[in-house]
Scaffold this motif. Structure first.
Motif, PDB file in Angstrom:
ATOM      1  N   ALA A  20       0.823  -1.210   0.000  1.00 40.22           N
ATOM      2  CA  ALA A  20       0.000   0.000   0.000  1.00 40.22           C
ATOM      3  C   ALA A  20       0.858   1.261   0.000  1.00 40.22           C
ATOM      4  O   ALA A  20       0.408   2.327   0.437  1.00 40.22           O
ATOM      5  CB  ALA A  20      -0.932  -0.001   1.209  1.00 40.22           C
ATOM      6  N   THR A  21       2.073   1.150  -0.498  1.00 40.38           N
ATOM      7  CA  THR A  21       2.993   2.297  -0.490  1.00 40.38           C
ATOM      8  C   THR A  21       2.406   3.503  -1.205  1.00 40.38           C
ATOM      9  O   THR A  21       2.497   4.641  -0.726  1.00 40.38           O
ATOM     10  CB  THR A  21       4.323   1.905  -1.143  1.00 40.38           C
ATOM     11  OG1 THR A  21       4.888   0.781  -0.460  1.00 40.38           O
ATOM     12  CG2 THR A  21       5.310   3.066  -1.088  1.00 40.38           C
ATOM     13  N   GLY A  22       1.806   3.289  -2.360  1.00 36.52           N
ATOM     14  CA  GLY A  22       1.238   4.396  -3.114  1.00 36.52           C
ATOM     15  C   GLY A  22       0.099   5.066  -2.382  1.00 36.52           C
ATOM     16  O   GLY A  22      -0.043   6.300  -2.412  1.00 36.52           O
ATOM     17  N   ALA A  23      -0.724   4.273  -1.707  1.00 40.09           N
ATOM     18  CA  ALA A  23      -1.833   4.831  -0.933  1.00 40.09           C
ATOM     19  C   ALA A  23      -1.308   5.698   0.207  1.00 40.09           C
ATOM     20  O   ALA A  23      -1.860   6.762   0.494  1.00 40.09           O
ATOM     21  CB  ALA A  23      -2.714   3.704  -0.398  1.00 40.09           C
ATOM     22  N   VAL A  24      -0.246   5.249   0.868  1.00 38.66           N
ATOM     23  CA  VAL A  24       0.354   6.024   1.968  1.00 38.66           C
ATOM     24  C   VAL A  24       0.863   7.359   1.447  1.00 38.66           C
ATOM     25  O   VAL A  24       0.682   8.414   2.077  1.00 38.66           O
ATOM     26  CB  VAL A  24       1.490   5.225   2.634  1.00 38.66           C
ATOM     27  CG1 VAL A  24       2.243   6.105   3.636  1.00 38.66           C
ATOM     28  CG2 VAL A  24       0.940   3.992   3.317  1.00 38.66           C
ATOM     29  N   ARG A  25       1.481   7.329   0.292  1.00 40.06           N
ATOM     30  CA  ARG A  25       2.014   8.561  -0.311  1.00 40.06           C
ATOM     31  C   ARG A  25       0.879   9.571  -0.541  1.00 40.06           C
ATOM     32  O   ARG A  25       1.012  10.759  -0.232  1.00 40.06           O
ATOM     33  CB  ARG A  25       2.716   8.217  -1.619  1.00 40.06           C
ATOM     34  CG  ARG A  25       3.501   9.357  -2.224  1.00 40.06           C
ATOM     35  CD  ARG A  25       4.189   8.893  -3.507  1.00 40.06           C
ATOM     36  NE  ARG A  25       5.120   7.814  -3.242  1.00 40.06           N
ATOM     37  CZ  ARG A  25       5.075   6.616  -3.816  1.00 40.06           C
ATOM     38  NH1 ARG A  25       4.133   6.341  -4.695  1.00 40.06           N
ATOM     39  NH2 ARG A  25       5.965   5.693  -3.524  1.00 40.06           N
ATOM     40  N   SER A  26      -0.231   9.079  -1.061  1.00 40.22           N
ATOM     41  CA  SER A  26      -1.367   9.960  -1.328  1.00 40.22           C
ATOM     42  C   SER A  26      -1.957  10.486  -0.026  1.00 40.22           C
ATOM     43  O   SER A  26      -2.293  11.674   0.080  1.00 40.22           O
ATOM     44  CB  SER A  26      -2.428   9.207  -2.129  1.00 40.22           C
ATOM     45  OG  SER A  26      -3.515  10.050  -2.432  1.00 40.22           O
ATOM     46  N   LEU A  27      -2.102   9.623   0.966  1.00 41.63           N
ATOM     47  CA  LEU A  27      -2.635  10.058   2.264  1.00 41.63           C
ATOM     48  C   LEU A  27      -1.764  11.147   2.888  1.00 41.63           C
ATOM     49  O   LEU A  27      -2.269  12.157   3.389  1.00 41.63           O
ATOM     50  CB  LEU A  27      -2.737   8.866   3.215  1.00 41.63           C
ATOM     51  CG  LEU A  27      -3.867   7.880   2.969  1.00 41.63           C
ATOM     52  CD1 LEU A  27      -3.636   6.596   3.763  1.00 41.63           C
ATOM     53  CD2 LEU A  27      -5.211   8.495   3.367  1.00 41.63           C
ATOM     54  N   ALA A  28      -0.457  10.930   2.866  1.00 44.95           N
ATOM     55  CA  ALA A  28       0.459  11.906   3.463  1.00 44.95           C
ATOM     56  C   ALA A  28       0.387  13.241   2.734  1.00 44.95           C
ATOM     57  O   ALA A  28       0.383  14.313   3.356  1.00 44.95           O
ATOM     58  CB  ALA A  28       1.884  11.363   3.441  1.00 44.95           C
ATOM     59  N   TRP A  29       0.308  13.188   1.399  1.00 39.48           N
ATOM     60  CA  TRP A  29       0.231  14.411   0.597  1.00 39.48           C
ATOM     61  C   TRP A  29      -1.054  15.186   0.894  1.00 39.48           C
ATOM     62  O   TRP A  29      -1.041  16.405   1.038  1.00 39.48           O
ATOM     63  CB  TRP A  29       0.332  14.039  -0.871  1.00 39.48           C
ATOM     64  CG  TRP A  29       0.283  15.179  -1.845  1.00 39.48           C
ATOM     65  CD1 TRP A  29      -0.695  15.442  -2.754  1.00 39.48           C
ATOM     66  CD2 TRP A  29       1.260  16.204  -2.025  1.00 39.48           C
ATOM     67  NE1 TRP A  29      -0.390  16.566  -3.496  1.00 39.48           N
ATOM     68  CE2 TRP A  29       0.807  17.056  -3.061  1.00 39.48           C
ATOM     69  CE3 TRP A  29       2.480  16.486  -1.407  1.00 39.48           C
ATOM     70  CZ2 TRP A  29       1.537  18.163  -3.486  1.00 39.48           C
ATOM     71  CZ3 TRP A  29       3.195  17.595  -1.838  1.00 39.48           C
ATOM     72  CH2 TRP A  29       2.731  18.411  -2.867  1.00 39.48           C
ATOM     73  N   CYS A  30      -2.164  14.462   0.998  1.00 32.23           N
ATOM     74  CA  CYS A  30      -3.448  15.122   1.248  1.00 32.23           C
ATOM     75  C   CYS A  30      -3.526  15.668   2.669  1.00 32.23           C
ATOM     76  O   CYS A  30      -4.011  16.784   2.890  1.00 32.23           O
ATOM     77  CB  CYS A  30      -4.599  14.144   0.996  1.00 32.23           C
ATOM     78  SG  CYS A  30      -4.766  13.636  -0.730  1.00 32.23           S
ATOM     79  N   GLN A  31      -3.048  14.898   3.644  1.00 33.78           N
ATOM     80  CA  GLN A  31      -3.094  15.364   5.029  1.00 33.78           C
ATOM     81  C   GLN A  31      -2.220  16.594   5.226  1.00 33.78           C
ATOM     82  O   GLN A  31      -2.553  17.504   5.991  1.00 33.78           O
ATOM     83  CB  GLN A  31      -2.664  14.251   5.976  1.00 33.78           C
ATOM     84  CG  GLN A  31      -2.933  14.569   7.434  1.00 33.78           C
ATOM     85  CD  GLN A  31      -2.548  13.431   8.359  1.00 33.78           C
ATOM     86  OE1 GLN A  31      -1.565  12.734   8.142  1.00 33.78           O
ATOM     87  NE2 GLN A  31      -3.334  13.233   9.410  1.00 33.78           N
ATOM     88  N   GLN A  32      -1.109  16.647   4.502  1.00 35.16           N
ATOM     89  CA  GLN A  32      -0.232  17.814   4.563  1.00 35.16           C
ATOM     90  C   GLN A  32      -0.967  19.068   4.117  1.00 35.16           C
ATOM     91  O   GLN A  32      -0.717  20.167   4.644  1.00 35.16           O
ATOM     92  CB  GLN A  32       0.981  17.553   3.668  1.00 35.16           C
ATOM     93  CG  GLN A  32       1.960  18.700   3.564  1.00 35.16           C
ATOM     94  CD  GLN A  32       3.131  18.359   2.660  1.00 35.16           C
ATOM     95  OE1 GLN A  32       3.683  17.257   2.730  1.00 35.16           O
ATOM     96  NE2 GLN A  32       3.513  19.276   1.793  1.00 35.16           N
ATOM     97  N   GLN A  33      -1.888  18.918   3.170  1.00 26.99           N
ATOM     98  CA  GLN A  33      -2.621  20.066   2.646  1.00 26.99           C
ATOM     99  C   GLN A  33      -3.907  20.358   3.409  1.00 26.99           C
ATOM    100  O   GLN A  33      -4.500  21.418   3.208  1.00 26.99           O
ATOM    101  CB  GLN A  33      -2.973  19.822   1.168  1.00 26.99           C
ATOM    102  CG  GLN A  33      -1.767  19.659   0.264  1.00 26.99           C
ATOM    103  CD  GLN A  33      -2.177  19.530  -1.181  1.00 26.99           C
ATOM    104  OE1 GLN A  33      -2.555  20.510  -1.822  1.00 26.99           O
ATOM    105  NE2 GLN A  33      -2.139  18.313  -1.710  1.00 26.99           N
ATOM    106  N   MET A  34      -4.348  19.434   4.264  1.00 20.64           N
ATOM    107  CA  MET A  34      -5.621  19.577   4.972  1.00 20.64           C
ATOM    108  C   MET A  34      -5.395  19.521   6.480  1.00 20.64           C
ATOM    109  O   MET A  34      -5.725  18.521   7.129  1.00 20.64           O
ATOM    110  CB  MET A  34      -6.603  18.492   4.519  1.00 20.64           C
ATOM    111  CG  MET A  34      -6.955  18.550   3.048  1.00 20.64           C
ATOM    112  SD  MET A  34      -8.018  17.178   2.501  1.00 20.64           S
ATOM    113  CE  MET A  34      -9.514  17.467   3.480  1.00 20.64           C
ATOM    114  N   PRO A  35      -4.815  20.545   7.072  1.00 24.32           N
ATOM    115  CA  PRO A  35      -4.541  20.526   8.512  1.00 24.32           C
ATOM    116  C   PRO A  35      -5.816  20.326   9.323  1.00 24.32           C
ATOM    117  O   PRO A  35      -6.840  20.948   9.054  1.00 24.32           O
ATOM    118  CB  PRO A  35      -3.930  21.915   8.774  1.00 24.32           C
ATOM    119  CG  PRO A  35      -4.366  22.756   7.613  1.00 24.32           C
ATOM    120  CD  PRO A  35      -4.464  21.837   6.448  1.00 24.32           C
ATOM    121  N   GLY A  36      -5.745  19.416  10.271  1.00 23.23           N
ATOM    122  CA  GLY A  36      -6.903  19.104  11.108  1.00 23.23           C
ATOM    123  C   GLY A  36      -7.614  17.838  10.703  1.00 23.23           C
ATOM    124  O   GLY A  36      -8.368  17.261  11.499  1.00 23.23           O
TER     125      GLY A  36
END
Length: 290
Positions: A20-36
């Motif tokens: 699930a490496t690609g999914a983790v990358r996407s999650l981290a990228w989105c969470q970085q942009q969506m604080p909270g």
């Protein structure tokens, strides 16, 4: 952008694959942009380098169709917030500058895809390749575009709908075509997919229960899958997110998109090279298969 709104959202990626490496990358990228916002990965195995900010929930290995059943019937069991933002390794947030709090007025928001169900005076049919745009507004015609699920916002009411309303039943018709050598079944309306079920097949039944689906103009500014007539005149830089199996998030340092097709093949798809240019203007490196 509203950080208070993001606190009501869990960014979720569901992967039935061992890696699930690609999914983790996407999650981290989105969470970085969506604080909270919370972030959650559902996968058979926890990646060794899973960031501490991303929660993990074990699920069984799943094929493509089992993924759809999970999204229809079990997603609510892993999401504690009011809303879930579904992301994948090929679908993520482009810019939270394009977030609008009014998205939270709806139970389901996703990009309009090329497929729609059209009720016409001469009968009902599924229409592909955005040809349904020609029927919009025609007297006697009702057009229901399918809204993409790979990058979508869903309320708890939507996630629990098929459990709380067992009278709404998922229905799978016989295949439209069975080919030989090897034997394979085809459904031209992709009815086995969860987003086709929710926003196409079952939409009227869900709306009768009070659930709200984003109208076409809201859905189009929320996200894009592939460009079509519905996007004429739209500024791609104004879109919140995207999803397409053709584009993978290969890196977030620097942000890099890797196409699964060649530059020449992308050029044959309506508007795809314009989307590639939009990514470059956003600071992404863009790589094609060639």
């Amino acid at each position: 952008m509203s950080s208070a709104a993001f606190e009501r959202i869990t960014i979720v990626s569901v992967s039935g694959l061992p890696d699930a490496t690609g999914a983790v990358r996407s999650l981290a990228w989105c969470q970085q942009q969506m604080p909270g916002a919370r972030a959650l990965l559902c996968s058979p195995l926890a990646p060794a380098d899973l960031p501490a900010s991303i929660e993990w929930r074990a699920i069984q290995a799943m094929n493509y169709h089992e993924y759809s059943w999970f999204m229809l019937f079990a997603l609510w069991r892993v999401v504690e917030t009011e809303f879930a933002l579904i992301v994948q390794d090929d679908g993520w947030v482009l810019s939270t500058d394009n977030w609008h709090d009014d998205y939270l007025q709806y139970d389901y928001v996703g990009a309009p895809i090329h497929l729609a169900h059209v009720d016409a005076p001469d009968g009902a049919r599924w229409v592909r390749q955005f040809a349904w745009c020609e029927d919009m507004g025609r007297p006697g015609y009702t057009v229901t575009p399918v809204l993409n699920g790979g990058f979508s916002l869903r309320s708890q009411r939507l996630m629990r709908a098929l459990v709380e309303h067992p009278d709404i039943r998922v229905s799978i018709p016989p295949p439209d075509l069975i080919s030989d050598d090897p034997l394979r079944m085809y459904w031209h309306n992709d009815v086995l997919l969860e987003d086709v079920q929710l926003s196409g097949v079952l939409r009227s039944a869900l709306e009768a229960k009070g659930l709200r689906f984003a109208p076409l103009d809201i859905a189009a500014r929320f996200a894009i899958e592939h460009a079509g007539a519905v996007h004429h005149g739209m500024d791609a830089l104004s879109i919140f997110g995207h999803h397409s199996k053709l584009r993978k998030l290969a890196s977030i340092q620097p942000p890099t998109i890797r196409y699964t097709i060649s530059h020449a093949e992308a050029g044959e798809l309506y508007g795809e090279l314009d989307l590639a240019e939009m990514f470059r203007r956003r600071g992404y490196q863009v790589e094609f298969a060639d």
